[in-house]
Design a protein around this motif. Structure first.
Motif, short mmCIF file in Angstrom:
data_model
loop_
_atom_site.label_atom_id
_atom_site.label_comp_id
_atom_site.label_asym_id
_atom_site.label_seq_id
_atom_site.Cartn_x
_atom_site.Cartn_y
_atom_site.Cartn_z
N SER A 108 0.85 -1.17 0.00
CA SER A 108 0.00 0.00 0.00
C SER A 108 0.90 1.23 0.00
N GLN A 109 0.57 2.17 -0.87
CA GLN A 109 1.41 3.36 -1.00
C GLN A 109 0.55 4.58 -1.29
N GLU A 110 0.85 5.68 -0.61
CA GLU A 110 0.16 6.93 -0.90
C GLU A 110 0.76 7.52 -2.17
N ILE A 111 -0.10 7.79 -3.15
CA ILE A 111 0.43 8.32 -4.41
C ILE A 111 0.04 9.77 -4.65
N SER A 112 -0.89 10.29 -3.85
CA SER A 112 -1.28 11.69 -4.02
C SER A 112 -1.99 12.18 -2.77
N HIS A 113 -1.86 13.46 -2.51
CA HIS A 113 -2.60 14.11 -1.43
C HIS A 113 -2.61 15.60 -1.71
N GLY A 114 -3.51 16.29 -1.07
CA GLY A 114 -3.57 17.73 -1.28
C GLY A 114 -4.75 18.36 -0.57
N THR A 115 -4.86 19.66 -0.76
CA THR A 115 -5.95 20.44 -0.18
C THR A 115 -6.56 21.30 -1.27
N ILE A 116 -7.88 21.25 -1.39
CA ILE A 116 -8.62 22.05 -2.36
C ILE A 116 -9.81 22.66 -1.64
N LYS A 117 -10.64 23.41 -2.34
CA LYS A 117 -11.84 24.04 -1.76
C LYS A 117 -13.06 23.62 -2.57
N THR A 118 -14.20 23.60 -1.89
CA THR A 118 -15.46 23.38 -2.61
C THR A 118 -15.84 24.68 -3.32
N ASN A 119 -16.53 24.55 -4.45
CA ASN A 119 -16.96 25.74 -5.19
C ASN A 119 -18.28 26.25 -4.64
N GLU A 120 -18.88 27.23 -5.31
CA GLU A 120 -20.13 27.85 -4.83
C GLU A 120 -21.30 26.88 -4.80
N ASN A 121 -21.18 25.73 -5.49
CA ASN A 121 -22.22 24.71 -5.48
C ASN A 121 -21.91 23.57 -4.51
N GLY A 122 -20.84 23.73 -3.72
CA GLY A 122 -20.42 22.70 -2.78
C GLY A 122 -19.71 21.54 -3.44
N GLU A 123 -19.33 21.70 -4.70
CA GLU A 123 -18.69 20.62 -5.46
C GLU A 123 -17.17 20.74 -5.41
N PHE A 124 -16.52 19.62 -5.60
CA PHE A 124 -15.06 19.59 -5.68
C PHE A 124 -14.65 18.50 -6.66
N GLU A 125 -13.41 18.56 -7.13
CA GLU A 125 -12.89 17.55 -8.05
C GLU A 125 -11.50 17.14 -7.59
N ILE A 126 -11.31 15.84 -7.45
CA ILE A 126 -10.02 15.27 -7.07
C ILE A 126 -9.42 14.61 -8.30
N SER A 127 -8.19 15.00 -8.63
CA SER A 127 -7.48 14.43 -9.78
C SER A 127 -6.19 13.79 -9.32
N PHE A 128 -5.87 12.65 -9.91
CA PHE A 128 -4.59 11.99 -9.63
C PHE A 128 -4.23 11.12 -10.83
N ILE A 129 -2.95 10.83 -10.95
CA ILE A 129 -2.48 9.95 -12.04
C ILE A 129 -2.51 8.52 -11.52
N ALA A 130 -3.12 7.62 -12.29
CA ALA A 130 -3.23 6.21 -11.91
C ALA A 130 -1.89 5.52 -12.19
N LYS A 131 -0.96 5.73 -11.28
CA LYS A 131 0.39 5.17 -11.43
C LYS A 131 0.37 3.68 -11.06
N PRO A 132 0.86 2.83 -11.95
CA PRO A 132 0.97 1.41 -11.59
C PRO A 132 2.26 1.19 -10.80
N ASP A 133 2.36 0.05 -10.15
CA ASP A 133 3.59 -0.34 -9.48
C ASP A 133 4.42 -1.10 -10.51
N ARG A 134 5.45 -0.47 -11.01
CA ARG A 134 6.27 -1.05 -12.09
C ARG A 134 7.11 -2.24 -11.62
N SER A 135 7.22 -2.45 -10.29
CA SER A 135 7.99 -3.60 -9.80
C SER A 135 7.21 -4.91 -9.93
N ILE A 136 5.92 -4.83 -10.25
CA ILE A 136 5.09 -6.03 -10.40
C ILE A 136 4.95 -6.34 -11.88
#
Length: 175
Positions: A108-136
């Motif tokens: 198990s490995q953390e690949i992304s983290h961060g802090t963002i804000k909700t918009n005026e509609n209470g919505e938010f979007e989380i983006s990350f790159i789906a990095k594979p484990d190249r050792s497998i």
């Protein structure tokens, strides 16, 4: 309070907890047979809002940017705007059930983290790159599970959490 056992040897009863005491651990004692049980008295705080993270609307491949949308919504129907969203993305690997010879490792490995804000509609979007484990090795047909958690704190300081898991592998479809 005096309670009498039923034909099965158990008792039932109710009592009011004292209102002038602090919440915490309490003991109920039966003096006639020296039996005790512990209870925990806690203060209930009704949550003011909930966090939803939507399932992805499209299929993703390894190496692509995954985008998940979510919303913070009060139980009254009002949106929670301009709230802080702290997110984390952890990657875990699993193998097909028939792949009994595959390595069983805790990677198990953390690949992304961060802090963002909700918009005026209470919505938010989380983006990350789906990095594979190249050792497998790809031949083992691993599936990578990306666990996304979002902790949202509104302007009164209340924090609520939401979670979603996205599975992506080298194979497009599992049957």
């Amino acid at each position: 309070m005096v309670l009498v056992t039923n034909e099965f040897g158990s008792v039932t009863g109710t009592f009011l907890a004292p209102t002038d005491r602090l919440p915490g651990n309490y003991t109920i004692r039966c003096n006639s047979i020296w039996a005790t049980t512990n209870i925990k008295v806690e203060e209930y705080k009704r949550p003011k809002f909930k966090v939803n993270i939507d399932a992805p609307q499209e299929g993703y491949q390894l190496g692509q940017t995954v985008k998940l949308k979510g919303q913070a919504l009060a139980y009254t129907g009002a949106v929670i705007d301009n709230a802080e969203v702290k997110f984390r993305v952890r990657r875990m690997v699993s193998f097909p059930y028939w792949c009994w010879w595959a390595p069983r490792i805790d990677n198990s490995q953390e690949i992304s983290h961060g802090t963002i804000k909700t918009n005026e509609n209470g919505e938010f979007e989380i983006s990350f790159i789906a990095k594979p484990d190249r050792s497998i090795d790809k031949k083992l047909d691993p599936v990578f599970s990306y666990s996304i958690t979002a902790d949202i704190t509104d302007n009164t300081g209340e924090t609520r959490s939401g979670a979603k898991t996205v599975r992506i592998g080298y194979t497009a479809m599992e049957l």
